[in-house]
Design a protein around this motif. Structure first.
Motif, PDB file in Angstrom:
ATOM      1  N   LEU A  44       0.809  -1.227   0.000  1.00  0.00           N
ATOM      2  CA  LEU A  44       0.000   0.000   0.000  1.00  0.00           C
ATOM      3  C   LEU A  44       0.838   1.271   0.000  1.00  0.00           C
ATOM      4  CD1 LEU A  44      -2.881  -0.940   2.493  1.00  0.00           C
ATOM      5  CD2 LEU A  44      -2.775  -1.235   0.005  1.00  0.00           C
ATOM      6  N   GLY A  45       2.160   1.133   0.082  1.00  0.00           N
ATOM      7  CA  GLY A  45       3.020   2.313   0.070  1.00  0.00           C
ATOM      8  C   GLY A  45       2.905   3.154   1.326  1.00  0.00           C
ATOM      9  N   ILE A  46       2.743   2.505   2.460  1.00  0.00           N
ATOM     10  CA  ILE A  46       2.610   3.188   3.749  1.00  0.00           C
ATOM     11  C   ILE A  46       3.926   3.071   4.503  1.00  0.00           C
ATOM     12  CG2 ILE A  46       1.306   3.256   5.925  1.00  0.00           C
ATOM     13  CD1 ILE A  46      -0.925   1.684   4.452  1.00  0.00           C
ATOM     14  N   SER A  47       4.333   4.131   5.202  1.00  0.00           N
ATOM     15  CA  SER A  47       5.554   4.041   5.995  1.00  0.00           C
ATOM     16  C   SER A  47       5.308   3.176   7.230  1.00  0.00           C
ATOM     17  CB  SER A  47       6.027   5.428   6.425  1.00  0.00           C
ATOM     18  OG  SER A  47       5.201   5.944   7.458  1.00  0.00           O
ATOM     19  N   MET A  48       6.377   2.569   7.747  1.00  0.00           N
ATOM     20  CA  MET A  48       6.255   1.704   8.915  1.00  0.00           C
ATOM     21  C   MET A  48       5.732   2.483  10.125  1.00  0.00           C
ATOM     22  SD  MET A  48       6.510  -1.398   9.921  1.00  0.00           S
ATOM     23  CE  MET A  48       7.404  -2.069   8.496  1.00  0.00           C
ATOM     24  N   GLY A  49       6.229   3.714  10.302  1.00  0.00           N
ATOM     25  CA  GLY A  49       5.780   4.530  11.427  1.00  0.00           C
ATOM     26  C   GLY A  49       4.301   4.848  11.351  1.00  0.00           C
ATOM     27  N   SER A  50       3.816   5.155  10.147  1.00  0.00           N
ATOM     28  CA  SER A  50       2.400   5.491   9.980  1.00  0.00           C
ATOM     29  C   SER A  50       1.504   4.300  10.240  1.00  0.00           C
ATOM     30  CB  SER A  50       2.154   6.020   8.555  1.00  0.00           C
ATOM     31  OG  SER A  50       2.832   7.234   8.346  1.00  0.00           O
ATOM     32  N   LEU A  51       1.894   3.124   9.750  1.00  0.00           N
ATOM     33  CA  LEU A  51       1.061   1.947   9.948  1.00  0.00           C
ATOM     34  C   LEU A  51       1.050   1.517  11.416  1.00  0.00           C
ATOM     35  CD1 LEU A  51      -0.739  -0.265   8.840  1.00  0.00           C
ATOM     36  CD2 LEU A  51       1.306  -1.598   8.303  1.00  0.00           C
ATOM     37  N   THR A  52       2.220   1.498  12.046  1.00  0.00           N
ATOM     38  CA  THR A  52       2.273   1.045  13.447  1.00  0.00           C
ATOM     39  C   THR A  52       1.620   2.038  14.398  1.00  0.00           C
ATOM     40  OG1 THR A  52       4.527   1.955  13.633  1.00  0.00           O
ATOM     41  CG2 THR A  52       4.319  -0.396  13.152  1.00  0.00           C
ATOM     42  N   LEU A  53       1.237   3.202  13.889  1.00  0.00           N
ATOM     43  CA  LEU A  53       0.490   4.148  14.722  1.00  0.00           C
ATOM     44  C   LEU A  53      -0.842   3.547  15.169  1.00  0.00           C
ATOM     45  CD1 LEU A  53       0.674   7.036  15.855  1.00  0.00           C
ATOM     46  CD2 LEU A  53      -0.514   7.837  13.798  1.00  0.00           C
ATOM     47  N   TYR A  54      -1.347   2.567  14.407  1.00  0.00           N
ATOM     48  CA  TYR A  54      -2.616   1.961  14.819  1.00  0.00           C
ATOM     49  C   TYR A  54      -2.461   1.202  16.134  1.00  0.00           C
ATOM     50  CZ  TYR A  54      -2.200  -3.106  13.516  1.00  0.00           C
ATOM     51  OH  TYR A  54      -1.900  -4.447  13.448  1.00  0.00           O
ATOM     52  N   PHE A  55      -1.253   0.718  16.425  1.00  0.00           N
ATOM     53  CA  PHE A  55      -1.011   0.096  17.724  1.00  0.00           C
ATOM     54  C   PHE A  55      -1.156   1.125  18.847  1.00  0.00           C
ATOM     55  CE2 PHE A  55       1.752  -2.866  15.119  1.00  0.00           C
ATOM     56  CZ  PHE A  55       0.924  -3.971  15.258  1.00  0.00           C
ATOM     57  N   SER A  56      -0.738   2.355  18.569  1.00  0.00           N
ATOM     58  CA  SER A  56      -0.882   3.421  19.569  1.00  0.00           C
ATOM     59  C   SER A  56      -2.339   3.754  19.818  1.00  0.00           C
ATOM     60  CB  SER A  56      -0.158   4.690  19.109  1.00  0.00           C
ATOM     61  OG  SER A  56       1.216   4.546  19.259  1.00  0.00           O
ATOM     62  N   GLY A 368       2.155   0.731  24.975  1.00  0.00           N
ATOM     63  CA  GLY A 368       1.789   0.523  23.579  1.00  0.00           C
ATOM     64  C   GLY A 368       1.654   1.821  22.813  1.00  0.00           C
ATOM     65  N   ILE A 369       1.176   2.865  23.504  1.00  0.00           N
ATOM     66  CA  ILE A 369       1.035   4.177  22.858  1.00  0.00           C
ATOM     67  C   ILE A 369       2.393   4.708  22.426  1.00  0.00           C
ATOM     68  CG2 ILE A 369       0.333   6.575  23.224  1.00  0.00           C
ATOM     69  CD1 ILE A 369      -1.680   5.489  25.309  1.00  0.00           C
ATOM     70  N   VAL A 370       3.384   4.522  23.271  1.00  0.00           N
ATOM     71  CA  VAL A 370       4.703   5.121  23.040  1.00  0.00           C
ATOM     72  C   VAL A 370       5.619   4.209  22.247  1.00  0.00           C
ATOM     73  CG1 VAL A 370       6.764   6.024  24.164  1.00  0.00           C
ATOM     74  CG2 VAL A 370       4.511   6.479  25.160  1.00  0.00           C
ATOM     75  N   ALA A 371       5.727   2.955  22.688  1.00  0.00           N
ATOM     76  CA  ALA A 371       6.786   2.077  22.172  1.00  0.00           C
ATOM     77  C   ALA A 371       6.540   1.594  20.751  1.00  0.00           C
ATOM     78  CB  ALA A 371       6.960   0.880  23.105  1.00  0.00           C
ATOM     79  N   LEU A 372       5.352   1.088  20.477  1.00  0.00           N
ATOM     80  CA  LEU A 372       5.128   0.464  19.179  1.00  0.00           C
ATOM     81  C   LEU A 372       5.379   1.410  18.004  1.00  0.00           C
ATOM     82  CD1 LEU A 372       2.098  -1.820  20.010  1.00  0.00           C
ATOM     83  CD2 LEU A 372       4.252  -2.563  19.001  1.00  0.00           C
ATOM     84  N   PRO A 373       4.727   2.585  17.961  1.00  0.00           N
ATOM     85  CA  PRO A 373       5.040   3.494  16.856  1.00  0.00           C
ATOM     86  C   PRO A 373       6.416   4.109  17.005  1.00  0.00           C
ATOM     87  CG  PRO A 373       3.561   4.572  18.379  1.00  0.00           C
ATOM     88  CD  PRO A 373       3.692   3.150  18.846  1.00  0.00           C
ATOM     89  N   GLY A 374       6.854   4.298  18.254  1.00  0.00           N
ATOM     90  CA  GLY A 374       8.184   4.877  18.476  1.00  0.00           C
ATOM     91  C   GLY A 374       9.264   4.045  17.823  1.00  0.00           C
TER      92      GLY A 374
END
Length: 420
Positions: A44-56, A368-374
């Motif tokens: 989908l052409g999504i950055s890793m940081g943007s996608l893992t934001l859903y974990f936050s 989870g808010i901090v670490a996963l997208p971090g």
């Protein structure tokens, strides 16, 4: 009375049901999420940081909903709550297979996390605490070991499905599978309290058959109001934060492996090793807690955790050492599901265990808010997980001091006469 002793105690059905429930939802759905990240971001052409934001987003919802879930479990029929929770969590997971934008993950992470609060965090420890008075540590360890066992089976299955069927179909298949298995398990096995079966908790003091349903088991510990004024509570919350932040690295192991040139099948096998380690760790920590206490067991886990971090920092390009590191890492991270509830019980007792655990578990959600997208954004910026691994090593060391501080706080509660 002798005939009563020989009966199959319903507590064992609770253990079986809770183990299967946690195994499929925590060992399956929660742990499999990271395996999809490389394929989804590439397709989908999504950055890793943007996608893992859903974990936050999921963690924020978890943080908000934890106290509510604690009250709902105490007030409403637990089977109906858990069946609804399965539909929310597994159904939302399946819906990811239909999404074409990162906003789909942000949206469905909300109902998914609401369901997961009940299934993966609250219900299991509360049920074990209600139904077992003997070998409670081992029983929680068994429940979490089953979670690790299911993860060890499901992780390579998910990796192979993504490789052969694509990530979309795999999301749908796994979501539907979990609903098909967990809903009937919950309906036929789960009961909130031994009183519903006219029983005492397993291992409670022997009473005669005529009084088994109305003789109370005294609960010792502190109230939530007292716990909130204790340094032990806040030390434990921060401990939960760091150990969960450490465990969150599991979601990034596939991406870490991908960056080193390993394929998705290797990643699936590595995560299977992680879950196998979690299986052994859960049993070991439950057994050790019963034998040497939650404090000493937790200290052992934190010291051991430095070993896999060192391996991944120095020789991660060696596939054998990579696999060994993930197994040890999984062993140590089993302390989240096993030692978390046991430390809570050891520090504060069972008087208001459910409410206190719901507050302590806020540390899990915030992590989870901090670490996963971090971790995802650090990888996007640096192209490496090296700094993340160094930070994890520091967290292990800090947790050693937090455990010591928490039990000093318990001693103060006892000296003040609050622990009774």
């Amino acid at each position: 009375m002798n005939n009563n002793k020989k009966k199959f105690h319903w507590a064992w059905w609770i253990l079986i049901g809770a183990s299967l429930m946690v195994g499929f939802t925590r060992g399956g759905l929660n742990s499999a999420g990271g395996l999809f990240l490389p394929s989804v971001t590439e397709d989908l052409g999504i950055s890793m940081g943007s996608l893992t934001l859903y974990f936050s987003i999921a963690s924020i919802v978890t943080m908000i909903f934890l106290p509510i879930a604690g009250k709902m479990i105490a007030k409403y029929n637990i089977r109906m709550l858990l069946i609804g929770a399965v539909i929310l969590q597994a159904g939302s997971f399946a819906m990811f297979g239909f999404m074409n934008s990162v906003w789909g993950w942000y949206l469905f992470s909300i109902p998914m996390s609401i369901g997961a609060v009940f299934l993966t965090q609250m219900a299991g420890p509360v049920l074990i605490n209600n139904w077992f008075k003997k070998n409670k540590g081992l029983m929680i360890g068994v429940m979490m070991a089953v979670s690790g066992g299911f993860g060890a089976v499901l992780q390579p299955m998910v990796g192979n499905l993504i490789d052969s069927e694509g990530w979309r179909n795999t999301y749908i298949i796994i979501g539907l599978l979990v609903m098909a298995v967990v809903i009937p398990v919950v309906f036929f096995t789960i009961r909130m309290s031994p009183k519903e079966k006219g029983l005492q908790p397993y291992g409670a003091d022997e009473v005669n058959e005529d009084t088994v349903s109305n003789t109370p088991v005294l609960e010792k510990g502190v109230s939530l109001a007292v716990a909130k004024k204790s340094s032990a509570l806040y030390a434990l919350i921060v401990f939960f934060f760091f150990i969960t932040a450490i465990g969150s690295f599991a979601q990034h192991v596939p991406t870490f492996a991908d960056g080193l040139g390993y394929d998705v099948k290797f990643s699936g096998n590595a995560m299977a090793g992680w879950m196998f380690g979690a299986l052994i760790g859960a049993l070991a920590f439950g057994y050790l807690t019963d034998k040497i206490g939650a404090r000493n067991t937790a200290l052992f886990a934190m010291v051991l955790g430095l070993a896999p971090v060192t391996i991944l920092i120095t020789v991660a390009d060696n596939p054998v050492m990579f696999q060994i590191a993930t197994v040890i890492f999984g062993f140590v991270v089993a302390s989240i599901g096993t030692l978390g509830p046991l430390l809570t019980s050891a520090l504060f007792g069972n008087k208001e265990y459910g409410q206190i655990y719901a507050n302590v578990a806020l540390g899990l959600a915030v992590a989870g808010i901090v670490a996963l997208p971090g971790y995802g954004y650090i990888y996007d910026l640096t192209g490496s997980y090296s700094s993340v691994l160094y930070a994890i090593a520091v967290m292990f060391i800090i947790n050693i001091f937090l455990i010591i501080a928490a039990f000093k706080g318990k001693k103060k509660l006892e000296q003040a006469g609050h622990w009774n």
